[in-house]
Design a protein around this motif. Structure first.
Motif, PDB file in Angstrom:
ATOM      1  N   PRO A 142      -7.340  13.782  10.852  1.00  0.00           N
ATOM      2  CA  PRO A 142      -7.212  13.688   9.537  1.00  0.00           C
ATOM      3  C   PRO A 142      -6.094  12.404   9.046  1.00  0.00           C
ATOM      4  O   PRO A 142      -5.222  11.430   9.975  1.00  0.00           O
ATOM      5  CB  PRO A 142      -6.718  14.703   8.311  1.00  0.00           C
ATOM      6  CG  PRO A 142      -5.483  15.256   9.700  1.00  0.00           C
ATOM      7  CD  PRO A 142      -6.314  14.933  11.161  1.00  0.00           C
ATOM      8  N   HIS A 143      -6.714  11.431   8.905  1.00  0.00           N
ATOM      9  CA  HIS A 143      -6.601   9.686   8.198  1.00  0.00           C
ATOM     10  C   HIS A 143      -6.209   8.989   6.155  1.00  0.00           C
ATOM     11  O   HIS A 143      -7.205   9.776   6.591  1.00  0.00           O
ATOM     12  CB  HIS A 143      -6.803   8.445   8.820  1.00  0.00           C
ATOM     13  CG  HIS A 143      -5.741   8.532  10.443  1.00  0.00           C
ATOM     14  ND1 HIS A 143      -5.555   7.860  11.017  1.00  0.00           N
ATOM     15  CD2 HIS A 143      -6.747   9.835  11.491  1.00  0.00           C
ATOM     16  CE1 HIS A 143      -5.684   8.320  12.436  1.00  0.00           C
ATOM     17  NE2 HIS A 143      -5.467   9.522  12.673  1.00  0.00           N
ATOM     18  N   VAL A 144      -5.428   8.872   6.071  1.00  0.00           N
ATOM     19  CA  VAL A 144      -5.411   7.965   5.360  1.00  0.00           C
ATOM     20  C   VAL A 144      -4.764   6.833   5.330  1.00  0.00           C
ATOM     21  O   VAL A 144      -3.940   6.571   6.497  1.00  0.00           O
ATOM     22  CB  VAL A 144      -4.617   8.684   3.815  1.00  0.00           C
ATOM     23  CG1 VAL A 144      -4.617   9.985   3.451  1.00  0.00           C
ATOM     24  CG2 VAL A 144      -2.906   9.121   4.510  1.00  0.00           C
ATOM     25  N   VAL A 145      -5.765   5.693   4.780  1.00  0.00           N
ATOM     26  CA  VAL A 145      -5.524   4.214   4.852  1.00  0.00           C
ATOM     27  C   VAL A 145      -5.163   3.099   3.778  1.00  0.00           C
ATOM     28  O   VAL A 145      -5.808   3.628   2.986  1.00  0.00           O
ATOM     29  CB  VAL A 145      -6.563   3.724   5.646  1.00  0.00           C
ATOM     30  CG1 VAL A 145      -6.107   2.456   6.337  1.00  0.00           C
ATOM     31  CG2 VAL A 145      -6.866   4.669   6.730  1.00  0.00           C
ATOM     32  N   PHE A 146      -3.991   3.073   3.566  1.00  0.00           N
ATOM     33  CA  PHE A 146      -3.942   2.538   2.254  1.00  0.00           C
ATOM     34  C   PHE A 146      -3.320   0.784   3.155  1.00  0.00           C
ATOM     35  O   PHE A 146      -3.494   0.021   3.639  1.00  0.00           O
ATOM     36  CB  PHE A 146      -2.285   2.602   2.406  1.00  0.00           C
ATOM     37  CG  PHE A 146      -2.139   3.933   1.584  1.00  0.00           C
ATOM     38  CD1 PHE A 146      -1.897   3.814   0.086  1.00  0.00           C
ATOM     39  CD2 PHE A 146      -1.445   4.775   2.430  1.00  0.00           C
ATOM     40  CE1 PHE A 146      -1.801   5.087  -0.335  1.00  0.00           C
ATOM     41  CE2 PHE A 146      -1.069   5.608   2.241  1.00  0.00           C
ATOM     42  CZ  PHE A 146      -1.222   6.082   1.265  1.00  0.00           C
ATOM     43  N   ILE A 147      -4.795   0.493   2.188  1.00  0.00           N
ATOM     44  CA  ILE A 147      -4.980  -1.769   2.545  1.00  0.00           C
ATOM     45  C   ILE A 147      -3.716  -2.442   1.367  1.00  0.00           C
ATOM     46  O   ILE A 147      -3.598  -2.105   0.583  1.00  0.00           O
ATOM     47  CB  ILE A 147      -5.885  -2.106   1.876  1.00  0.00           C
ATOM     48  CG1 ILE A 147      -7.427  -1.012   2.346  1.00  0.00           C
ATOM     49  CG2 ILE A 147      -6.432  -3.783   1.881  1.00  0.00           C
ATOM     50  CD1 ILE A 147      -7.155  -1.463   3.777  1.00  0.00           C
ATOM     51  N   VAL A 148      -2.698  -3.129   1.934  1.00  0.00           N
ATOM     52  CA  VAL A 148      -1.564  -3.709   1.382  1.00  0.00           C
ATOM     53  C   VAL A 148      -1.574  -4.862   1.979  1.00  0.00           C
ATOM     54  O   VAL A 148      -1.623  -5.382   2.621  1.00  0.00           O
ATOM     55  CB  VAL A 148      -0.140  -2.669   2.563  1.00  0.00           C
ATOM     56  CG1 VAL A 148      -0.606  -1.438   1.445  1.00  0.00           C
ATOM     57  CG2 VAL A 148      -0.319  -2.862   3.518  1.00  0.00           C
ATOM     58  N   GLY A 149      -0.784  -5.568   0.872  1.00  0.00           N
ATOM     59  CA  GLY A 149      -0.896  -7.243   1.688  1.00  0.00           C
ATOM     60  C   GLY A 149       0.257  -7.613   2.881  1.00  0.00           C
ATOM     61  O   GLY A 149      -0.146  -8.207   3.550  1.00  0.00           O
ATOM     62  N   ASP A 150       1.418  -6.139   3.141  1.00  0.00           N
ATOM     63  CA  ASP A 150       2.185  -6.692   3.918  1.00  0.00           C
ATOM     64  C   ASP A 150       2.628  -5.398   4.887  1.00  0.00           C
ATOM     65  O   ASP A 150       3.837  -4.473   4.173  1.00  0.00           O
ATOM     66  CB  ASP A 150       3.165  -7.693   3.905  1.00  0.00           C
ATOM     67  CG  ASP A 150       3.733  -7.821   5.275  1.00  0.00           C
ATOM     68  OD1 ASP A 150       3.892  -7.390   6.129  1.00  0.00           O
ATOM     69  OD2 ASP A 150       5.957  -8.359   5.305  1.00  0.00           O
TER      70      ASP A 150
END
Length: 272
Positions: free
Chosen positions: A153-161
């Motif tokens: 299982p994974h959670v992925v956050f799209i972030v600036g840096d």
């Protein structure tokens, strides 16, 4: 005189994500949580991000079992699967807790078919139903991750840096949140284009690593599902680059180096 428990091992890595590999196809090895923890210790054991036991399989070339430094088992390990593929050479299939993976290896590295990502809330799994494209959840500055199961299982956050995120602090908070009954791996990703991503991963049971193969697959799968990425994405991790490609059949192929660092032998009775 060597004791009867003197066991050969290989030390391998994929982009600095390092593994102890025991090839126990000929002589069985009883791995336990306590032994895995002891061997994984970088000061008093051999040291690794994951420990891999390669065994005979009735359904594939080999069976691979992945152990974390905290003594827990992981059903899937992308870089570790590439290491096993490199150990076997050529075309092979690898039975894992996450399913049977097709793999191939040559001098340039290894490619592993990580299968089709699962996005159902109960496949992640989550504690209750919610939209996995963008979870209505936040932990301090990290919010609305996508979730995917790519064998784990994974959670992925799209972030600036990704390097500005205090992942060493927020990673364990998110990993152990009750919303994830089997805990979770945590990725923070930034896309510089539709085919290039920068990624850091907090690994369930391990912590921060130089590279996480399943994390790269999950991050690309989430970005593709959100319409942010093309079929092939080069993922830059702290230890180097992996190339993730979604085939026409939806399968995710992970390509990258797998390197033998050294071989040795160890008396396991010392760690019993």
């Amino acid at each position: 005189m060597h004791g009867m428990s003197q066991r050969p091992f290989l030390k391998m890595h994929g982009l600095g994500n390092d593994f102890i590999v025991f090839d126990s196809r000929e002589s069985p090895l009883a791995m336990t949580p306590a032994l895995a923890m002891a061997l994984a210790d970088r000061r008093t054991g051999i040291g690794c991000d994951q420990l891999i036991v390669v065994e005979p399989s009735e359904v594939a070339t080999v069976r691979a079992t992945f152990w974390n430094p905290d003594g827990s088992m992981s059903p899937a390990c992308g870089n570790g699967s590439r290491a096993v593929a490199a150990l076997l050479g050529g075309e092979a299939t690898i039975e894992t807790g996450g399913g049977v993976l097709a793999a191939s290896a040559d001098a340039s590295g290894a490619v592993v078919d990580m299968g089709v990502p699962q996005f159902g809330w109960d496949a992640i799994p989550l504690a209750y139903a919610m939209d996995t494209l963008s979870l209505p959840l936040a932990w301090e500055e990290l919010e609305n991750p996508g979730a995917a199961n790519v064998g784990n299982p994974h959670v992925v956050f799209i972030v600036g840096d990704p390097y500005a995120v205090p992942l060493d602090v927020l990673g364990p908070l998110i990993e152990h949140d009750p919303i994830f009954p089997e805990r979770v791996n945590v990725g923070v990703a930034a896309l510089s284009s539709r085919s290039r991503m920068v990624l850091r991963v907090w690994e369930r049971g391990t912590g921060l690593t130089r590279a996480c193969g399943t994390g790269a697959v999950a991050a690309v799968a989430v970005a593709q599902r959100r319409g942010l990425a093309d079929a092939q994405v080069t993922v830059s991790l702290p230890g180097g680059e992996l190339v993730i490609t979604r085939g026409d059949d939806g399968h995710m192929l992970m390509a990258g180096p797998a390197t033998l660092a050294f071989t040795g032998s160890i008396d396991l009775e010392h760690f019993a």
